[in-house]
Design a protein around this motif. Structure first.
Motif, mmCIF file in Angstrom:
data_model
loop_
_atom_site.group_PDB
_atom_site.id
_atom_site.type_symbol
_atom_site.label_atom_id
_atom_site.label_comp_id
_atom_site.label_asym_id
_atom_site.label_seq_id
_atom_site.Cartn_x
_atom_site.Cartn_y
_atom_site.Cartn_z
ATOM 1 N N GLY A 22 6.506 11.782 0.481
ATOM 2 C CA GLY A 22 5.461 10.774 0.564
ATOM 3 C C GLY A 22 5.007 10.389 -0.828
ATOM 4 N N ILE A 23 3.925 9.613 -0.886
ATOM 5 C CA ILE A 23 3.349 9.273 -2.180
ATOM 6 C C ILE A 23 2.071 10.074 -2.371
ATOM 7 C CG2 ILE A 23 4.391 6.992 -2.276
ATOM 8 C CD1 ILE A 23 1.621 5.798 -1.598
ATOM 9 N N THR A 24 1.724 10.308 -3.609
ATOM 10 C CA THR A 24 0.555 11.118 -3.917
ATOM 11 C C THR A 24 -0.740 10.342 -3.671
ATOM 12 O OG1 THR A 24 0.468 10.401 -6.218
ATOM 13 C CG2 THR A 24 1.844 12.334 -5.722
ATOM 14 N N ALA A 25 -1.834 11.080 -3.613
ATOM 15 C CA ALA A 25 -3.156 10.466 -3.460
ATOM 16 C C ALA A 25 -3.418 9.505 -4.613
ATOM 17 C CB ALA A 25 -4.223 11.551 -3.393
ATOM 18 N N HIS A 26 -2.979 9.878 -5.809
ATOM 19 C CA HIS A 26 -3.150 9.004 -6.982
ATOM 20 C C HIS A 26 -2.446 7.670 -6.752
ATOM 21 C CE1 HIS A 26 -3.431 7.812 -11.205
ATOM 22 N NE2 HIS A 26 -2.155 7.489 -11.124
ATOM 23 N N ALA A 27 -1.207 7.723 -6.275
ATOM 24 C CA ALA A 27 -0.443 6.492 -6.032
ATOM 25 C C ALA A 27 -1.089 5.662 -4.932
ATOM 26 C CB ALA A 27 0.999 6.826 -5.664
ATOM 27 N N ALA A 28 -1.522 6.316 -3.863
ATOM 28 C CA ALA A 28 -2.149 5.605 -2.749
ATOM 29 C C ALA A 28 -3.419 4.891 -3.222
ATOM 30 C CB ALA A 28 -2.459 6.569 -1.613
ATOM 31 N N VAL A 55 6.691 0.461 0.108
ATOM 32 C CA VAL A 55 5.341 0.341 0.641
ATOM 33 C C VAL A 55 4.742 -0.940 0.089
ATOM 34 C CG1 VAL A 55 4.957 2.812 0.974
ATOM 35 C CG2 VAL A 55 4.370 1.791 -1.204
ATOM 36 N N GLU A 56 4.033 -1.656 0.945
ATOM 37 C CA GLU A 56 3.362 -2.878 0.515
ATOM 38 C C GLU A 56 1.876 -2.712 0.771
ATOM 39 O OE1 GLU A 56 4.963 -6.482 2.187
ATOM 40 O OE2 GLU A 56 7.008 -5.836 1.817
ATOM 41 N N LEU A 85 -2.438 5.232 7.318
ATOM 42 C CA LEU A 85 -2.390 6.695 7.366
ATOM 43 C C LEU A 85 -2.042 7.251 5.990
ATOM 44 C CD1 LEU A 85 -0.504 7.455 10.709
ATOM 45 C CD2 LEU A 85 -2.869 8.043 10.155
ATOM 46 N N VAL A 86 -1.220 6.519 5.244
ATOM 47 C CA VAL A 86 -0.845 6.955 3.899
ATOM 48 C C VAL A 86 -2.089 7.005 3.012
ATOM 49 C CG1 VAL A 86 0.511 6.435 1.833
ATOM 50 C CG2 VAL A 86 1.507 6.081 4.100
ATOM 51 N N GLY A 88 -5.249 7.388 4.005
ATOM 52 C CA GLY A 88 -6.202 8.381 4.471
ATOM 53 C C GLY A 88 -5.756 9.816 4.267
ATOM 54 N N ALA A 89 -4.468 10.063 4.348
ATOM 55 C CA ALA A 89 -3.932 11.430 4.216
ATOM 56 C C ALA A 89 -2.547 11.370 3.594
ATOM 57 C CB ALA A 89 -3.889 12.110 5.572
ATOM 58 N N PRO A 90 -2.462 10.945 2.306
ATOM 59 C CA PRO A 90 -1.153 10.722 1.688
ATOM 60 C C PRO A 90 -0.251 11.954 1.643
ATOM 61 C CG PRO A 90 -2.896 10.635 0.041
ATOM 62 C CD PRO A 90 -3.556 10.696 1.385
ATOM 63 N N GLU A 91 -0.832 13.138 1.552
ATOM 64 C CA GLU A 91 -0.010 14.337 1.478
ATOM 65 C C GLU A 91 -0.082 15.142 2.774
ATOM 66 O OE1 GLU A 91 -0.062 16.383 -2.335
ATOM 67 O OE2 GLU A 91 -0.811 14.563 -3.280
ATOM 68 N N GLY A 92 -0.452 14.458 3.869
ATOM 69 C CA GLY A 92 -0.519 15.087 5.186
ATOM 70 C C GLY A 92 0.086 14.162 6.219
ATOM 71 N N GLU A 93 -0.756 13.638 7.119
ATOM 72 C CA GLU A 93 -0.300 12.750 8.194
ATOM 73 C C GLU A 93 0.383 11.487 7.670
ATOM 74 O OE1 GLU A 93 -0.547 13.272 11.625
ATOM 75 O OE2 GLU A 93 -1.097 15.288 10.997
ATOM 76 N N GLY A 94 0.145 11.145 6.412
ATOM 77 C CA GLY A 94 0.712 9.931 5.832
ATOM 78 C C GLY A 94 2.060 10.119 5.152
ATOM 79 N N TRP A 95 2.774 11.202 5.487
ATOM 80 C CA TRP A 95 4.121 11.381 4.913
ATOM 81 C C TRP A 95 4.980 10.187 5.326
ATOM 82 C CZ3 TRP A 95 8.389 11.825 8.146
ATOM 83 C CH2 TRP A 95 8.133 12.112 9.491
ATOM 84 N N ILE A 96 6.021 9.905 4.538
ATOM 85 C CA ILE A 96 6.815 8.702 4.791
ATOM 86 C C ILE A 96 8.169 8.994 5.424
ATOM 87 C CG2 ILE A 96 7.936 6.710 3.687
ATOM 88 C CD1 ILE A 96 5.515 6.717 1.710
ATOM 89 N N LEU A 97 8.936 9.920 4.865
ATOM 90 C CA LEU A 97 10.273 10.176 5.398
ATOM 91 C C LEU A 97 10.687 11.611 5.156
ATOM 92 C CD1 LEU A 97 12.795 10.053 2.965
ATOM 93 C CD2 LEU A 97 11.531 7.946 2.647
ATOM 94 N N LYS A 98 11.803 11.974 5.790
ATOM 95 C CA LYS A 98 12.382 13.304 5.591
ATOM 96 C C LYS A 98 13.808 13.145 5.080
ATOM 97 C CE LYS A 98 9.615 15.642 9.065
ATOM 98 N NZ LYS A 98 9.607 16.514 10.249
#
Length: 121
Positions: A22-28, A55-56, A85-86, A88-98
């Motif tokens: 995912g992207i970090t909180a800083h990036a979000a 991401v847009e 979701l990214v 609100g929770a970039p390093e949790g529920e807002g993960w992007i891919l595996k």
């Protein structure tokens, strides 16, 4: 469970031979409210540094780069309906891919939490 970071503001949580990315909180925070998230299809093979998602936000579009080489094995489908979701929770529920990790040795080139925190200061 170990978390790594990139200088491009992606994070990577290793779960066995799969990396949740995912992207970090800083990036979000820098991007602002996300309005769209799209990732490469399952089965896509990527090299470290390849674009694996986009991401847009209301401010800009940004590529997400593969922190390690591997095969895309999942996308957070919840982001299709709610890309914020990214935010609100970039390093949790807002993960992007595996990604199924192809070369675990590449993890050594990534940052740990302390090094990433120093980078974003």
């Amino acid at each position: 469970m170990t978390v790594y970071y990139t200088k491009d503001h992606e994070w990577l949580r290793v779960e066995g031979d799969v990396a949740v990315v995912g992207i970090t909180a800083h990036a979000a925070e820098e991007l602002g409210e996300l309005v769209f998230v799209e990732a490469k299809e399952d089965g896509t093979v990527v090299a470290q540094g390849d674009s694996v998602a986009v991401v847009e936000s209301v401010k800009a579009a940004s590529d997400i780069y593969a922190p390690v080489s591997g095969t895309v094995v999942g996308f957070n489908a919840a982001l299709t309906d709610d890309p914020t979701l990214v935010n609100g929770a970039p390093e949790g529920e807002g993960w992007i891919l595996k990604l199924r990790i192809a070369d675990a040795g590449q993890l050594a080139s990534l940052l740990d939490a302390a090094a990433y925190a120093a980078l974003v200061g």
